[in-house]
Design a protein around this motif. Structure first.
Motif, mmCIF file in Angstrom:
data_model
loop_
_atom_site.group_PDB
_atom_site.id
_atom_site.type_symbol
_atom_site.label_atom_id
_atom_site.label_comp_id
_atom_site.label_asym_id
_atom_site.label_seq_id
_atom_site.Cartn_x
_atom_site.Cartn_y
_atom_site.Cartn_z
ATOM 1 N N LEU A 27 0.875 -1.172 0.105
ATOM 2 C CA LEU A 27 -0.059 -0.083 0.008
ATOM 3 C C LEU A 27 0.921 1.313 -0.147
ATOM 4 O O LEU A 27 0.645 2.268 -0.647
ATOM 5 C CB LEU A 27 -0.893 0.028 1.294
ATOM 6 N N PRO A 80 -7.721 -2.558 -6.574
ATOM 7 C CA PRO A 80 -6.674 -2.240 -5.367
ATOM 8 C C PRO A 80 -5.408 -3.400 -5.410
ATOM 9 O O PRO A 80 -5.816 -4.614 -5.792
ATOM 10 C CB PRO A 80 -7.556 -2.150 -4.244
ATOM 11 N N GLU A 100 -7.073 -3.583 0.757
ATOM 12 C CA GLU A 100 -7.913 -2.619 0.154
ATOM 13 C C GLU A 100 -8.608 -3.129 -0.779
ATOM 14 O O GLU A 100 -9.800 -2.728 -0.948
ATOM 15 C CB GLU A 100 -6.757 -1.770 -0.869
#
Length: 347
Positions: free
Chosen positions: A63, A277, A282
């Protein structure tokens, strides 16, 4: 007799002094009790826990990496906007300066105004119109200059904020990377201390636990209600994912030679024309959720309470996934791990 007593006393004193002068030797300490050895099952659980922690850290790393890439691209865009803005301001200033110099050369009276002073009605009307146009052009020029300067200041502030966020993402990346490497190294060290037979038995225990969980999941009757068929995009995603079987798990990898769990699902759906994602967390947070009984092939099953793992459902109670370091992309039972929920990328 007296002489003998004196000799005996002297010998006694010498012996005493010799003993006092000699180094003291403590009695050897009793050996420490042996540390209780862990059972192979306890070792397996410890290794599994370390890899789970590494998976969570991998999601954090992925991320942060994704955000850093987006922030870097935004900084580049803003930098170009700042350069363009400065060039535009320079051009506007030159045009404003040229207009001011022309007015100065004419004694402060613009060319358009001279026509207003004529006695010719036609030239007067034409000059009045041109004067209004000139005044509007000047106002527009000054207005554009002010707007461009305001935009430039906004771009600069935004670029500064993006740079700060970029540095924060890089710090998070570095922290997550260190944690991942530490956890994986600890797990690999535990495995390396086992004999070959023990490692084989460890794998058997792992498979046995997964089989028991899958059997219980199927025994719940959940598959009786799961009868959906894959969408066209879902079929393409499955074809891509199953073609990766046998390739190794590598944390942070997105293919083509290796994958982590969410790297595999993201690339698979990307090959089908659907962007999703990067991380399993996510994917769980942002993709549409569906009831497990409405699941169809191509859907993504999210595992564990922290959503740290993901696999793609391929039908018949099975998933294709990238399990963990030391394992390859493979097919496994959809219920072999604790299911958090199901998401559908193309809903």
């Amino acid at each position: 007799m007296t002489r003998r007593r004196c000799a005996t006393a002297a010998i006694t004193v010498v012996c005493a002094l010799t003993v006092l002068a000699s180094p003291a030797y403590a009695a050897p300490a009793p050996p420490a009790p042996p540390r209780p050895e862990k059972s192979l099952e306890e070792v397996r659980k410890e290794i599994d826990g370390l890899y789970r922690q590494a998976a969570s850290a991998t999601d954090a790393f992925n991320l942060a990496e994704e955000r850093a890439e987006k922030q870097s691209a935004e900084i580049v865009r803003l930098a170009q906007a700042i350069v363009d803005g400065r060039a535009r301001i320079d051009d506007l200033k030159k045009r404003a300066g040229a207009a001011a110099r022309a007015q100065y050369r004419n004694g402060g009276v613009p060319d358009e105004a001279k026509f207003v002073l004529t006695d010719d009605p036609r030239r007067f009307l034409d000059g009045a119109g041109r004067l209004q146009q000139g005044q509007k052009a000047t106002r527009d020029l000054l207005g554009e200059l002010n707007r461009t300067q305001a935009d430039l200041e906004a771009y600069t502030r935004t670029a500064s904020s993006e740079w700060t966020r970029l540095e924060t993402s890089r710090v998070r990346q570095a922290k997550a990377k260190k944690e991942i490497e530490t956890k994986i190294a600890a797990a690999e060290k535990l495995e390396s201390q086992l004999e070959a037979e023990e490692r084989e038995r460890l794998l058997q225990l792992e498979q046995q636990e997964q089989t028991q969980a899958q059997t219980a999941w199927i025994g719940s009757g959940v598959l009786k209600d799961i009868a959906g068929s894959a969408s066209e995009q879902g079929r393409k995603a499955i074809e891509f994912a199953t073609a990766q079987i046998g390739k190794p798990y590598v944390w942070g990898a997105e293919g083509p030679g290796s994958y982590d769990c969410s790297g595999l699902t993201q690339r698979s759906w990307g090959s089908a024309g659907k962007a999703i994602p990067r991380t399993s967390q996510e994917q769980w947070r942002l993709l549409p959720r569906i009831d497990i009984r409405d699941m169809r092939p191509g859907d993504l099953i999210i595992y564990h309470e922290d959503a740290s793992h993901v696999g793609m459902y391929i039908g018949d109670g099975a998933i294709v996934h990238a399990p963990r370091p030391g394992r390859n992309v493979t097919i496994a039972g959809a219920g072999s791990m604790r299911i958090l929920g199901v998401v559908r990328p193309d809903k």
